[in-house]
Motif scaffolding. Structure first.
Motif, PDB file in Angstrom:
ATOM      1  N   UNK A  12      35.506  25.355  32.451  1.00  0.00           N
ATOM      2  CA  UNK A  12      34.441  25.582  33.433  1.00  0.00           C
ATOM      3  C   UNK A  12      34.827  26.730  34.349  1.00  0.00           C
ATOM      4  N   UNK A  13      33.963  27.672  34.406  1.00  0.00           N
ATOM      5  CA  UNK A  13      34.297  28.828  35.215  1.00  0.00           C
ATOM      6  C   UNK A  13      33.959  28.540  36.662  1.00  0.00           C
ATOM      7  N   UNK A  14      34.514  27.389  37.100  1.00  0.00           N
ATOM      8  CA  UNK A  14      34.549  27.050  38.502  1.00  0.00           C
ATOM      9  C   UNK A  14      35.267  28.174  39.203  1.00  0.00           C
ATOM     10  N   UNK A  15      35.973  28.906  38.394  1.00  0.00           N
ATOM     11  CA  UNK A  15      36.795  29.981  38.886  1.00  0.00           C
ATOM     12  C   UNK A  15      35.974  31.244  39.132  1.00  0.00           C
ATOM     13  N   UNK A  16      34.682  31.242  38.767  1.00  0.00           N
ATOM     14  CA  UNK A  16      33.856  32.439  38.942  1.00  0.00           C
ATOM     15  C   UNK A  16      32.813  32.163  40.008  1.00  0.00           C
ATOM     16  N   UNK A  17      32.672  33.072  40.920  1.00  0.00           N
ATOM     17  CA  UNK A  17      31.666  32.942  41.971  1.00  0.00           C
ATOM     18  C   UNK A  17      30.273  33.236  41.447  1.00  0.00           C
ATOM     19  N   UNK A  18      29.280  32.942  42.257  1.00  0.00           N
ATOM     20  CA  UNK A  18      27.896  33.131  41.846  1.00  0.00           C
ATOM     21  C   UNK A  18      27.351  34.505  42.209  1.00  0.00           C
ATOM     22  N   UNK A  19      27.989  35.229  43.058  1.00  0.00           N
ATOM     23  CA  UNK A  19      27.474  36.501  43.530  1.00  0.00           C
ATOM     24  C   UNK A  19      27.520  37.563  42.443  1.00  0.00           C
ATOM     25  N   UNK A  20      26.475  38.378  42.361  1.00  0.00           N
ATOM     26  CA  UNK A  20      26.468  39.466  41.393  1.00  0.00           C
ATOM     27  C   UNK A  20      27.199  40.691  41.949  1.00  0.00           C
ATOM     28  N   UNK A  21      27.373  40.749  43.254  1.00  0.00           N
ATOM     29  CA  UNK A  21      28.090  41.843  43.913  1.00  0.00           C
ATOM     30  C   UNK A  21      29.503  41.389  44.244  1.00  0.00           C
ATOM     31  N   UNK A  22      30.302  41.239  43.213  1.00  0.00           N
ATOM     32  CA  UNK A  22      31.659  40.757  43.419  1.00  0.00           C
ATOM     33  C   UNK A  22      32.568  41.909  43.801  1.00  0.00           C
ATOM     34  N   UNK A  23      33.501  41.657  44.698  1.00  0.00           N
ATOM     35  CA  UNK A  23      34.485  42.707  44.996  1.00  0.00           C
ATOM     36  C   UNK A  23      35.360  42.941  43.772  1.00  0.00           C
ATOM     37  N   UNK A  24      35.907  44.115  43.676  1.00  0.00           N
ATOM     38  CA  UNK A  24      36.716  44.436  42.500  1.00  0.00           C
ATOM     39  C   UNK A  24      38.199  44.366  42.828  1.00  0.00           C
ATOM     40  N   UNK A  25      39.005  44.382  41.782  1.00  0.00           N
ATOM     41  CA  UNK A  25      40.453  44.426  41.939  1.00  0.00           C
ATOM     42  C   UNK A  25      40.936  45.863  42.115  1.00  0.00           C
ATOM     43  N   UNK A  26      40.034  46.841  41.888  1.00  0.00           N
ATOM     44  CA  UNK A  26      40.346  48.233  42.222  1.00  0.00           C
ATOM     45  C   UNK A  26      40.914  49.083  41.101  1.00  0.00           C
ATOM     46  N   UNK A  27      40.809  48.630  39.863  1.00  0.00           N
ATOM     47  CA  UNK A  27      41.301  49.446  38.753  1.00  0.00           C
ATOM     48  C   UNK A  27      40.400  49.262  37.539  1.00  0.00           C
ATOM     49  N   UNK A  28      40.422  50.266  36.662  1.00  0.00           N
ATOM     50  CA  UNK A  28      39.621  50.218  35.437  1.00  0.00           C
ATOM     51  C   UNK A  28      40.383  49.472  34.345  1.00  0.00           C
ATOM     52  N   UNK A  29      39.700  49.220  33.264  1.00  0.00           N
ATOM     53  CA  UNK A  29      40.321  48.581  32.100  1.00  0.00           C
ATOM     54  C   UNK A  29      41.506  49.410  31.602  1.00  0.00           C
ATOM     55  N   UNK A  30      41.312  50.722  31.462  1.00  0.00           N
ATOM     56  CA  UNK A  30      42.398  51.584  30.974  1.00  0.00           C
ATOM     57  C   UNK A  30      43.584  51.603  31.935  1.00  0.00           C
ATOM     58  N   UNK A  31      43.302  51.604  33.235  1.00  0.00           N
ATOM     59  CA  UNK A  31      44.386  51.556  34.221  1.00  0.00           C
ATOM     60  C   UNK A  31      45.137  50.225  34.126  1.00  0.00           C
ATOM     61  N   UNK A  32      44.402  49.149  33.886  1.00  0.00           N
ATOM     62  CA  UNK A  32      45.049  47.847  33.756  1.00  0.00           C
ATOM     63  C   UNK A  32      45.936  47.797  32.503  1.00  0.00           C
ATOM     64  N   UNK A  33      45.426  48.325  31.414  1.00  0.00           N
ATOM     65  CA  UNK A  33      46.237  48.384  30.187  1.00  0.00           C
ATOM     66  C   UNK A  33      47.519  49.164  30.429  1.00  0.00           C
ATOM     67  N   UNK A  34      47.433  50.257  31.164  1.00  0.00           N
ATOM     68  CA  UNK A  34      48.619  51.055  31.477  1.00  0.00           C
ATOM     69  C   UNK A  34      49.602  50.243  32.321  1.00  0.00           C
ATOM     70  N   UNK A  35      49.086  49.439  33.254  1.00  0.00           N
ATOM     71  CA  UNK A  35      49.949  48.570  34.061  1.00  0.00           C
ATOM     72  C   UNK A  35      50.690  47.573  33.170  1.00  0.00           C
ATOM     73  N   UNK A  36      49.972  46.995  32.224  1.00  0.00           N
ATOM     74  CA  UNK A  36      50.605  46.043  31.297  1.00  0.00           C
ATOM     75  C   UNK A  36      51.702  46.743  30.499  1.00  0.00           C
TER      76      UNK A  36
END
Length: 169
Positions: A12-36
């Protein structure tokens, strides 16, 4: 791999909020892959985790498989910025690749907020109550907020899945 994907989608994505305007973590998918990749490179041969596959779920989440049993699911907004990161592991990871299993939780915390020191990352695990392996044998859920990021752990051996979610608060 299908078991993790199914478990992730059914949790259950109790872990996900209902708002469509969610704040971001501040990085793109490619930037996240580079972090990994940077984090895995720093670990050297202390971990066998690596990006073995990338995929997209039917609902648009990006998936990074680190092994057949450990994956990261990323939710992106319309600007392609990550708004949520979810680590999902199954009971096979728990039983057969314990070192990778434990490291994956630290990996998610450190790649979501790379300003945290190694000690601070371990403290997040302690606050969540998942630094002690005994917790994985029971169904357990806990959330903590550290530096405006909410980390929520949900899982247990009965369910056969272990999920750590990170999202901005």
């Amino acid at each position: 791999m299908k078991k993790i994907l199914l478990a992730y989608l059914l949790i259950p994505l109790l872990l996900i909020g209902c708002s469509s305007e969610k704040p971001s973590l501040g990085f793109t998918y490619d930037e996240y892959k580079a972090r990994i990749n940077d984090a895995l490179k720093q670990m050297g041969n202390k971990s066998t985790l690596k990006i073995i596959k990338e995929d997209v779920t039917d609902d648009g989440k990006k998936v990074i498989a680190l092994s057949n049993n450990i994956m990261i699911f990323l939710v992106l907004n319309e600007d392609k910025i990550v708004t949520q990161a979810n680590l999902a592991a199954n009971d096979t990871a728990y039983l057969t690749e314990m070192d990778n299993f434990k490291f994956a939780f630290l990996l998610l915390i450190g790649t979501v907020d790379d300003s945290l020191s190694f000690g601070e990352r371990n403290k997040v695990l302690q606050q969540l109550g998942i630094s002690d392996e005994k917790v994985f044998a029971k169904d357990y859920t806990k959330s903590v907020i550290v530096k405006d990021i909410q980390y929520t752990y949900k899982g247990g051996f009965k369910e056969g899945t272990y999920v750590l979610q990170a999202e901005p608060k």
